[in-house]
Structure formats: structure tokens, C-alpha cells
Design an enzyme around this catalytic site. Structure first.
Site, PDB file in Angstrom:
ATOM      1  N   TYR A 148       7.519  -8.430   6.250  1.00 45.89           N
ATOM      2  CA  TYR A 148       8.340  -8.591   5.223  1.00 45.89           C
ATOM      3  C   TYR A 148       8.452 -10.382   5.362  1.00 45.89           C
ATOM      4  O   TYR A 148       8.727 -10.391   6.570  1.00 45.89           O
ATOM      5  CB  TYR A 148       9.609  -8.235   4.952  1.00 45.89           C
ATOM      6  CG  TYR A 148       9.893  -6.921   4.848  1.00 45.89           C
ATOM      7  CD1 TYR A 148       9.302  -6.216   2.754  1.00 45.89           C
ATOM      8  CD2 TYR A 148       9.344  -5.431   5.760  1.00 45.89           C
ATOM      9  CE1 TYR A 148       9.683  -4.982   3.337  1.00 45.89           C
ATOM     10  CE2 TYR A 148       9.178  -4.353   4.921  1.00 45.89           C
ATOM     11  CZ  TYR A 148       9.501  -3.547   4.146  1.00 45.89           C
ATOM     12  OH  TYR A 148       9.625  -2.321   3.788  1.00 45.89           O
ATOM     13  N   HIS A 156       8.791  -7.432  -1.304  1.00 43.81           N
ATOM     14  CA  HIS A 156       8.350  -5.804  -0.684  1.00 43.81           C
ATOM     15  C   HIS A 156       7.383  -6.715   0.245  1.00 43.81           C
ATOM     16  O   HIS A 156       7.024  -7.695   0.416  1.00 43.81           O
ATOM     17  CB  HIS A 156       7.273  -5.707  -1.741  1.00 43.81           C
ATOM     18  CG  HIS A 156       7.758  -4.488  -2.836  1.00 43.81           C
ATOM     19  ND1 HIS A 156       8.278  -3.850  -2.445  1.00 43.81           N
ATOM     20  CD2 HIS A 156       8.048  -5.269  -4.403  1.00 43.81           C
ATOM     21  CE1 HIS A 156       8.712  -3.584  -4.475  1.00 43.81           C
ATOM     22  NE2 HIS A 156       8.700  -4.855  -5.166  1.00 43.81           N
ATOM     23  N   LYS A 193      -0.611  -3.995  -0.136  1.00 49.53           N
ATOM     24  CA  LYS A 193      -1.016  -5.380   1.144  1.00 49.53           C
ATOM     25  C   LYS A 193      -2.015  -5.371   1.432  1.00 49.53           C
ATOM     26  O   LYS A 193      -2.857  -4.679   1.803  1.00 49.53           O
ATOM     27  CB  LYS A 193       0.713  -3.979   2.114  1.00 49.53           C
ATOM     28  CG  LYS A 193       1.353  -4.051   1.029  1.00 49.53           C
ATOM     29  CD  LYS A 193       2.076  -2.464   2.474  1.00 49.53           C
ATOM     30  CE  LYS A 193       3.071  -1.972   1.525  1.00 49.53           C
ATOM     31  NZ  LYS A 193       3.859  -2.071   0.984  1.00 49.53           N
TER      32      LYS A 193
END
Length: 242
Positions: A148, A156, A193
């Protein structure tokens, strides 16, 4: 992919309170209180007061443990988190079951015995933490860590982290075949991600002591799916003949 902030003002709040400063305040507080943790299996238990509990939560070290005690809070630290605080930041002492303080070498031996991949995992953890990324377990996503930009309440996780070791011949055994690469990249994309691969090389130094870790090298690679539509020629302005 870039950061995905949680709500209006989250980025401003993060910039006003950098993670590096939060960790620095935590380090000072732990040193001042002569904090010490207790080895417990594959983790370290740490009892702290309210101020340190707040700093641990804000710096994202460990997870609170629910107890009946009202005057202090217990935290469970992973071995990588505990060794980072102890060995890298020099702000935590760790005791064994005999209540005697362990040396860095004794802790290293204990943790490598408990987890054969600990040297590589710790190197990866310390590498990201030193760059002021918040690092948490990535087990729910099938990866080693998630990283993070700041506290998870504000942003997020940006990267799903996979660790490779010495030409992918190590015990972690990730991404050895294309099907594993493909599945991992698709999974990361589905949860928004980027896949960050950290290739840890021991450079021939082994893992006999914690001092070896400073000699390891880290190669960073971000892996993404190839999108044909992003590479096609734009024919919208093409000139066609009769």
C-alpha cells in the site's frame, strides 16, 4: 495502475502525515519504553500502551489481539515485522520462552528454522518497508504480500507481490510455468492490483547470519497482461485509395 484513494480527501490526509514520519514516531516510542516482545511459535506477541497501540495501527505493524486486559493492548507481529523492528529499526527487544533476550543471531536462527524461506521473505519485506510502502500479508490473493502507498484505510493496495529466489530455483517455487504466470496476472487484474515480482538473489552469501541479508540484491519487475487493442495501429485516420 496508480493509487486508488478511498474517498475524498484521502490523498491530502496521506500527504499531510507521511508513513515515514509515523514509523519514526513509533520507533522513538518503542525505544523510549524499552519495548520487548515474546516469541510465540511463528509470531511475536507485543504488549503496548494506548499511544503505542495507536502508532502500531497507523504504521500497520502487527494485528491487535483481543484480551481481557484493559490497561494495555496486545499485538501479534509476523516474524518479518518483528525482525524488521528489532534488527533494522533497532527499537524492539525480543525474548524467548525463558524470558531471556535473544540476540539478532539467535532470532535469525530461530526464524529460519521455523520458516525456510524467511531470509528471502524478510529481504523483500525490508526492501519495501524501507521505501515507505505498507506491507501486509497477501495470502488472500494467493501472493506473498500486498503493498500500500499509505494506510489501508486511505488507499487500496497497489501491488500484489510475488517473491522469486536465485533464478526461481528456490523453495518458494513461484511462476515456474506459464500457466502459473497467466493465472497470477489474471487474478491480480481482477482485484485491480499490479503484479510486482521481487527476484531475490543471495549473491553467493548464503543465510548463515542476518548480516548476509544486507548483501542480497533485489530486482523489481512489474508484470502486466499484454492488451492487443493497446498495440494496434489506428486506422481511423488512414488514407485509402480508390
Amino acid at each position: 495502475m496508480g493509487p486508488r484513494w478511498k474517498g475524498k480527501g484521502a490523498e491530502v490526509r496521506a500527504q499531510a502525515d507521511p508513513m515515514s514520519e509515523i514509523v519514526s514516531r513509533l520507533r522513538s516510542s518503542l525505544i523510549e519504553s524499552n519495548a520487548h516482545g515474546l516469541l510465540s511459535g511463528c509470531s511475536v506477541l507485543l504488549a503496548v500502551e494506548a499511544v503505542q497501540s495507536d502508532l502500531l495501527n497507523r504504521a500497520c505493524f502487527g494485528r491487535p489481539v483481543v484480551t481481557a486486559e484493559k490497561d494495555r493492548q496486545w499485538f501479534q507481529l509476523s516474524m518479518e515485522e518483528a525482525f524488521y523492528l528489532c534488527y533494522t529499526l533497532k527499537c524492539l527487544r525480543i525474548h524467548g520462552g525463558d524470558n531471556c533476550q535473544k540476540t539478532d543471531e539467535e532470532l535469525w536462527e530461530y526464524m529460519t528454522d521455523k520458516k525456510s524461506t524467511f531470509p528471502e521473505f524478510f529481504k523483500a519485506y525490508a526492501h519495501l518497508r524501507t521505501k515507505n510502502w505498507v506491507v501486509r500479508s497477501g495470502s488472500q490473493y494467493g501472493v506473498e504480500y500486498v503493498a500500500y502507498r499509505h494506510h489501508p484505510s486511505l488507499v487500496h493496495s497497489e501491488y500484489a507481490v510475488v517473491i522469486l529466489t536465485d533464478g526461481d530455483s528456490g523453495e518458494n517455487g513461484r511462476l515456474r510455468v506459464w500457466s502459473d504466470v497467466h493465472c497470477t496476472v489474471r487474478l491480480c487484474g481482477s482485484v485491480a492490483k499490479a503484479l510486482l515480482v521481487l527476484n531475490i538473489s543471495k549473491c553467493g552469501h548464503g543465510d548463515a547470519s542476518p548480516s548476509c541479508v544486507t548483501l542480497y540484491s533485489v530486482e523489481e519487475r512489474v508484470v502486466a497482461r499484454w492488451s492487443p487493442k493497446d498495440c494496434r495501429e489506428d486506422h481511423s485516420n488512414a488514407v485509402t485509395g480508390d
